[in-house]
Design a protein around this motif. Structure first.
Motif, short mmCIF file in Angstrom:
data_model
loop_
_atom_site.label_atom_id
_atom_site.label_comp_id
_atom_site.label_asym_id
_atom_site.label_seq_id
_atom_site.Cartn_x
_atom_site.Cartn_y
_atom_site.Cartn_z
N ASP A 1 0.87 -1.18 0.00
CA ASP A 1 0.00 0.00 0.00
C ASP A 1 0.91 1.24 0.00
O ASP A 1 2.11 1.12 0.22
N ASP B 1 -8.07 -1.89 1.40
CA ASP B 1 -8.48 -0.99 0.34
C ASP B 1 -7.39 0.07 0.24
O ASP B 1 -7.22 0.82 1.21
N ARG C 1 -10.47 -7.81 7.08
CA ARG C 1 -11.20 -7.68 5.81
C ARG C 1 -10.16 -7.37 4.75
O ARG C 1 -8.99 -7.15 5.06
N GLU D 1 -5.47 -2.47 -1.54
CA GLU D 1 -4.78 -3.71 -1.94
C GLU D 1 -5.71 -4.69 -2.66
O GLU D 1 -5.29 -5.47 -3.52
N1 GLY Z 1 -4.98 -0.31 2.88
C1 GLY Z 1 -5.11 -0.19 4.27
C2 GLY Z 1 -6.39 -0.62 4.79
O1 GLY Z 1 -7.25 -1.11 4.09
O2 GLY Z 1 -6.60 -0.47 5.99
#
Ligand code: GLY
Ligand code: AMP
Length: 426
Positions: free
Chosen positions: A212, A290, A287, A292
Motif C-alpha cells: 500500500d 483498500d 477484511r 490492496e
Molecule cells: N490499505 C489499508 C487498509 O485497508 O486499511
C-alpha cells in the motif's frame, strides 16, 4: 446464486466486479454502493450499519451469500446478526473482529502466540503514560488508540514532546471512546507490506503479497491516508519470506484464536514491517485492504465464490491452490484535493469512458455517485485506476495513461505508485 456486498468503496466495487464474473453468480447487489457498482452490479439504498434492513433485503431476495467489505459493520456484529437470521455471510463474527477493532486484543493474541510485533505497554491515564515515557527516555515511539478511529488513531512520534502531545489528544477524547485505552509501542523501522490470507479457522490460503502507499504525497510525505495506491505482488516479500510469514505469523494467529475460543473465519490481513530482524506485525485487519484488494482481485484467477463458500462451510482444505495471473497489477488512487482533511464533493468527473477504453485497465470507483448519467465525486478517495502489465513498470504506465484521461476540478494523485518495486527490479 444472488450475492449481496456491503460497503461503498473501491474494495466493494472490486468484489462486485470479481464475484460478478463467476458463472455461479446470477446477480450482484451492493448496499449502498457507488456509481461504479451501479454500472457493474445493482445498488440497494441501505446503509451498511442498518442490519435489520440488510437482513430483510437478503431474506426477501433469496441472497445466497453476503460479503461484508468494511471493518465497521464487522466489528458491530453484522456476521452474528446474519447468521442468527440463518443467512450465509462471509467475514469474521464480532468477537473475532476484535483483532482489528481493539489494538489491545490484537497484542494479547500476538503475545500469547509469541508472534513478532513491536514491544508495547497499555494505558488508560495520561499521567501514567507520560511518566512511563519520561522514564523510557526521549525515544521514537508510536501511540495508538485502542479502538477503531478510521485509520487516524495511530500517531508515530519522533520524541517525547510529540508523544506527550499525542497522548494528550487521545486522553482528551479526540478519538472518542476508541481512546479510552491506548498503547505506547516501540517504533519499528523498515518497509511495509500487506500479506492477506483467507481462512476458515482451520486451513489458511495466503494471497500474494501487496504494498500500500499510505502517505498523501510522492516520496511518502504528508499525512497518512486510507491508501493512495497499491501494487501486487510485492517482491520485498519473496517466496521464502512469504512462507516464513505464513508459518510464524498467520498460522499461529489462527491457531491462537482457536485456543482462545474465538475461531476466525474470513480475511486475515497482516500489516507487516519488514525489519532488519525479520517481519513483524504492525496490525491486523479483518477484511480486504483498500486499495490492496483491487490489484489482488485483478490478478486472482480462481473463482472467488468457490473460496468464500468453502470458508463458510469449513472446507477450505478441499480446494486447489489459488491461481494467479502472472502479470503484476498497479492501482493508482485518485483523490479529492484536501483529502485526508476536508474536501469538496459533487464535482463532475470527465473522461471516464475514454479511460475505460485503455487495455488491461479497470477503473474501480470509490467515492462516486450517479446523478442521472453523470458521475460526480462523493468522497475523499474517488477512483482506483488499476492496470495489469507484463512488468510492474508497464502496469504503472497503463494505470497512469488512464489516470491522465480523467479529470475533475480538484483531482489529485501520487505520481510514484510502485516506484519502490520498479527500483528494486533495476
Ligand atoms: N490499505 C489499508 C487498509 O485497508 O486499511
Ligand atoms: P496501523 O493502523 O497499526 O497499521 O498503523 C498505521 C500506520 O502507522 C502503519 O501503516 C505504519 O506506517 C505506522 N505504524 C504503526 N505501528 C508502527 C510501529 N510500531 N512502528 C512504526 N510505524 C508504525
Amino acid at each position: 446464486m444472488k450475492i449481496l456486498i456491503i460497503g461503498s468503496g473501491g474494495r466493494e466495487h472490486a468484489l462486485a466486479w470479481k464475484l460478478g464474473q463467476s458463472p455461479k453468480v446470477d446477480q450482484v447487489y451492493v448496499a449502498p454502493g457507488n456509481a461504479g457498482t451501479a454500472i457493474d452490479a445493482e445498488n440497494i439504498d441501505i446503509r451498511e450499519n442498518d442490519f435489520p434492513a440488510l437482513i430483510r433485503f437478503a431474506q426477501q431476495n433469496q441472497i445466497g451469500l453476503t460479503v461484508v467489505g468494511p471493518e465497521l459493520p464487522l466489528s458491530a456484529g453484522i456476521v452474528d446478526a446474519f447468521e442468527a437470521a440463518g443467512l450465509r455471510v462471509f467475514g469474521p463474527n464480532q468477537k473475532a473482529a476484535q483483532l482489528e477493532a481493539s489494538k489491545i486484543f490484537c497484542k494479547k493474541i500476538l503475545n500469547a502466540a509469541n508472534i513478532p510485533t513491536a514491544y508495547h505497554r497499555t494505558f488508560s491515564e495520561e499521567e501514567a503514560a507520560v511518566s512511563y515515557l519520561k522514564a523510557s527516555g526521549d525515544l521514537q515511539c508510536v501511540i495508538k488508540a485502542d479502538g477503531l478511529a478510521a485509520g487516524k488513531g495511530v500517531i508515530v512520534c519522533k520524541n517525547l514532546e510529540e508523544a506527550s502531545a499525542a497522548i494528550h489528544r487521545i486522553a482528551n477524547h479526540e478519538f472518542g471512546d476508541a481512546g479510552n485505552r491506548f498503547i505506547i509501542e516501540e517504533c519499528l523501522i523498515g518497509q511495509e507490506a500487506s500479506v492477506l490470507a483467507i481462512t476458515d479457522g482451520q486451513t489458511i490460503m495466503t494471497l500474494q503479497p501487496a504494498q500500500d502507499h499510505k502517505a498523501s504525497f510522492d516520496g511518502d510525505l504528508g499525512p497518512n491516508t486510507g491508501g493512495m495506491g497499491a501494487y501486487c505482488p510485492a517482491s520485498l516479500v519473496d517466496d521464502q519470506k512469504l512462507h516464513w510469514i505464513e508459518e510464524n505469523i498467520l498460522v499461529p494467529t489462527v491457531h491462537e484464536m482457536n485456543v482462545q475460543g474465538i475461531p476466525f473465519k474470513g480475511i486475515l490481513y497482516a500489516g507487516l514491517m519488514m525489519t532488519s530482524n525479520g517481519p513483524k506485525v504492525l496490525e491486523y485487519n479483518v477484511r480486504f485492504g483498500d486499495p490492496e484488494c483491487q490489484p489482488l482481485l485483478m490478478r486472482l484467477k480462481t473463482d472467488l465464490i468457490d473460496v468464500m463458500t468453502a470458508v463458510i462451510d469449513g472446507r477450505l482444505d478441499e480446494l486447489e491452490p489459488l491461481e494467479w495471473d502472472d502479470r503484476p497489477a498497479v492501482c493508482v488512487v485518485m483523490v479529492s484535493d484536501g483529502y485526508p482533511g476536508s474536501y469538496r464533493k459533487g464535482d463532475l468527473i470527465l473522461g471516464l469512458d475514454e479511460a475505460a477504453q485503455c487495455s488491461n485497465v479497470k477503473i474501480f470507483h470509490a467515492g462516486t455517485r450517479l446523478d442521472g448519467d453523470k458521475v460526480l465525486t462523493n468522497g475523499g478517495r474517488v477512483l482506483d485506476v488499476t492496470a495489469l502489465g507484463n512488468s510492474v513498470a508497464e502496469a504503472k504506465k497503463r494505470a497512469y495513461d488512464a489516470v491522465e484521461k480523467i479529470f475533475w476540478n480538484g483531482c489529485r494523485y501520487r505520481n510514484d505508485i510502485a516506484d519502490k518495486e520498479i527500483n528494486l527490479a533495476k
